[in-house]
Design an enzyme around this catalytic site. Structure first.
Site, PDB file in Angstrom:
ATOM      1  CG  HIS A 147       2.666   2.265  -4.747  1.00 54.73           C
ATOM      2  ND1 HIS A 147       1.825   2.668  -3.738  1.00 54.73           N
ATOM      3  CD2 HIS A 147       3.276   3.394  -5.205  1.00 54.73           C
ATOM      4  CE1 HIS A 147       1.930   3.982  -3.576  1.00 54.73           C
ATOM      5  NE2 HIS A 147       2.807   4.444  -4.445  1.00 54.73           N
TER       6      HIS A 147
ATOM      7  CG  MET B 170      -0.208   8.300  -3.738  1.00 56.46           C
ATOM      8  SD  MET B 170      -0.306   6.540  -3.363  1.00 56.46           S
ATOM      9  CE  MET B 170      -0.356   6.545  -1.562  1.00 56.46           C
TER      10      MET B 170
ATOM     11  N   GLY C  52      -5.487  -1.843   2.034  1.00 59.98           N
ATOM     12  CA  GLY C  52      -4.670  -2.669   2.917  1.00 59.98           C
ATOM     13  C   GLY C  52      -5.473  -3.071   4.129  1.00 59.98           C
TER      14      GLY C  52
ATOM     15  CB  SER D 188      -2.004  -2.829   0.257  1.00 58.64           C
ATOM     16  OG  SER D 188      -0.673  -2.692   0.726  1.00 58.64           O
TER      17      SER D 188
ATOM     18  N   GLY E 239       3.592   6.056   2.670  1.00 59.73           N
ATOM     19  CA  GLY E 239       4.545   5.650   3.689  1.00 59.73           C
ATOM     20  C   GLY E 239       3.973   4.702   4.725  1.00 59.73           C
ATOM     21  CG  PHE E 240       3.281   5.320   7.762  1.00 58.03           C
ATOM     22  CD1 PHE E 240       4.146   4.545   8.534  1.00 58.03           C
ATOM     23  CD2 PHE E 240       3.666   6.604   7.409  1.00 58.03           C
ATOM     24  CE1 PHE E 240       5.374   5.049   8.940  1.00 58.03           C
ATOM     25  CE2 PHE E 240       4.894   7.115   7.812  1.00 58.03           C
ATOM     26  CZ  PHE E 240       5.751   6.340   8.585  1.00 58.03           C
TER      27      PHE E 240
ATOM     28  CG  ASP F 221      -2.366   3.050  -2.480  1.00 53.96           C
ATOM     29  OD1 ASP F 221      -2.867   2.631  -1.427  1.00 53.96           O
ATOM     30  OD2 ASP F 221      -1.179   2.863  -2.807  1.00 53.96           O
ATOM     31  N   GLY F 222      -5.066   4.481  -0.543  1.00 49.38           N
ATOM     32  CA  GLY F 222      -4.930   5.168   0.736  1.00 49.38           C
ATOM     33  C   GLY F 222      -6.265   5.419   1.401  1.00 49.38           C
TER      34      GLY F 222
ATOM     35  CG  ASP G 211       1.894  -0.436  -0.761  1.00 43.70           C
ATOM     36  OD1 ASP G 211       1.815   0.411  -1.665  1.00 43.70           O
ATOM     37  OD2 ASP G 211       0.895  -0.920  -0.184  1.00 43.70           O
TER      38      ASP G 211
ATOM     39  CG  MET H 227       5.591   4.596  -2.230  1.00 46.19           C
ATOM     40  SD  MET H 227       4.509   4.099  -0.873  1.00 46.19           S
ATOM     41  CE  MET H 227       4.332   2.364  -1.241  1.00 46.19           C
TER      42      MET H 227
ATOM     43  CG  MET I 297       6.895   1.864   1.639  1.00 44.44           C
ATOM     44  SD  MET I 297       5.996   2.034   3.185  1.00 44.44           S
ATOM     45  CE  MET I 297       4.302   1.971   2.594  1.00 44.44           C
TER      46      MET I 297
ATOM     47  CG  HIS J  41      -1.151  -1.937  -4.158  1.00 46.46           C
ATOM     48  ND1 HIS J  41      -1.075  -1.161  -5.298  1.00 46.46           N
ATOM     49  CD2 HIS J  41      -0.601  -1.193  -3.161  1.00 46.46           C
ATOM     50  CE1 HIS J  41      -0.518   0.003  -5.008  1.00 46.46           C
ATOM     51  NE2 HIS J  41      -0.220   0.021  -3.714  1.00 46.46           N
TER      52      HIS J  41
HETATM   53  C1  DX5 Z   1       0.584   3.780   1.522  1.00 43.99           C
HETATM   54  C2  DX5 Z   1       0.472   2.590   0.589  1.00 43.99           C
HETATM   55  C3  DX5 Z   1      -0.870   1.968   0.570  1.00 43.99           C
HETATM   56  C4  DX5 Z   1      -1.284   1.377   1.867  1.00 43.99           C
HETATM   57  C5  DX5 Z   1      -2.767   1.416   1.920  1.00 43.99           C
HETATM   58  O1  DX5 Z   1       1.805   4.378   1.347  1.00 43.99           O
HETATM   59  O2  DX5 Z   1       0.770   2.989  -0.738  1.00 43.99           O
HETATM   60  O3  DX5 Z   1      -0.970   1.006  -0.478  1.00 43.99           O
HETATM   61  O4  DX5 Z   1      -0.852   0.060   2.065  1.00 43.99           O
HETATM   62  O5  DX5 Z   1      -3.160   1.063   3.198  1.00 43.99           O
HETATM   63  P1  DX5 Z   1      -4.612   1.406   3.758  1.00 43.99           P
HETATM   64  O6  DX5 Z   1      -5.591   0.775   2.817  1.00 43.99           O
HETATM   65  O7  DX5 Z   1      -4.588   0.795   5.094  1.00 43.99           O
HETATM   66  O8  DX5 Z   1      -4.726   2.908   3.747  1.00 43.99           O
HETATM   67 ZN    ZN Z   2       0.375   1.582  -2.432  1.00 40.64          ZN
END
Ligand code: DX5
Ligand code: ZN
Length: 220
Positions: free
Chosen positions: A68, A139, A198, A10, A144-145, A176-177, A37, A70, A39, A35
């Site tokens: 992705h 997820m 990420g 990510s 979000g983070f 993811d996450g 993200d 969001m 937001m 990937h």
């Molecule tokens: C969260 C994102 C993820 C995020 C994953 O909302 O969709 O893709 O970047 O980050 P890590 O791998 O650090 O959990």
């Molecule tokens: Zn994501």
């Protein structure tokens, strides 16, 4: 059924001041997909980047761009992400009143369509779109983070893997996450074939990326 595990770093965890170098280094290190993200500060409590930044990254790798979204509503922006060079466009089940229409629209743009399920979103959200989706994103954090702790949803992942196998369609199952070398094993065993990471991909800087990817793949 056997499938290759794909690692999708990510870009949220990359150095935003140096995206060209980051993309090239992660490509050379063996990333399968990127990937991305997106937001909006509305659907999720954070703002990241949008289609213009993705368009700027696009010339720096030939690998799949897995966006992705969001964002809610999403329909008005789908063409922008297609035009920016995204290959797979994933929306959230709750991103608009008509997810079926949004998925149809993504397909009409000539792109692969994905549906994301939050930790609390029931599997039944997939029931009437299995013929449309090319990717299902489970997820394992609330979106979000980056850098959040993994929520073990192995049963949900395994259930969706069964649904995919029964459908007979070629659908990716992405998680993811909070994916790390440790949790990667849990989600691979449950049936995921695309692993987003990420923090675990970008930690340590470019010299560490190749080993980070091997660690996530589990073939070290
Ligand atoms: C969260 C994102 C993820 C995020 C994953 O909302 O969709 O893709 O970047 O980050 P890590 O791998 O650090 O959990
Ligand atoms: Zn994501």
């Amino acid at each position: 059924m056997t499938y290759k595990t794909l690692i999708a770093p990510s870009v949220l965890s990359a150095d935003f001041s140096n995206l060209e170098a980051e993309i090239k280094a992660m490509d050379a290190a063996g990333a399968d997909w990127f990937h991305l993200d997106v937001m909006d500060g509305h659907f999720v409590p954070n703002i990241s980047y949008g289609a213009p930044v993705i368009k700027a990254m696009r010339p720096h790798t030939k690998k799949i761009f897995d966006v992705h979204l969001m964002i809610a509503p999403c329909d008005a922006y789908l063409k922008d992400f297609a035009d920016a060079g995204c290959d797979v466009i994933t929306i959230h089940s709750e991103a608009g009143p008509h997810p079926h229409r949004s998925l149809q629209y993504i397909k009409s743009l000539g792109k692969k369509a994905g549906l994301a399920l939050n930790p609390a979103t029931p599997i039944s959200a997939l029931e009437h779109v299995m013929d449309l989706v090319d990717l299902i994103l489970i997820m394992t954090v609330n979106p979000g983070f980056g850098g959040q702790s993994f929520i073990d949803l192995s049963d949900k992942i395994a259930h969706v893997r069964n649904m995919i196998n029964k459908s007979g369609r070629d659908i990716h199952l992405e998680v993811d996450g909070g994916v790390t070398p440790e949790t990667s094993k849990i989600v691979r065993n449950a049936g995921a074939d695309v692993l987003v990471a990420g923090t675990a991909s970008f930690k340590g800087g470019p010299n560490a990326y190749a080993q980070n990817i091997l660690n996530l793949r589990g073939d070290h």
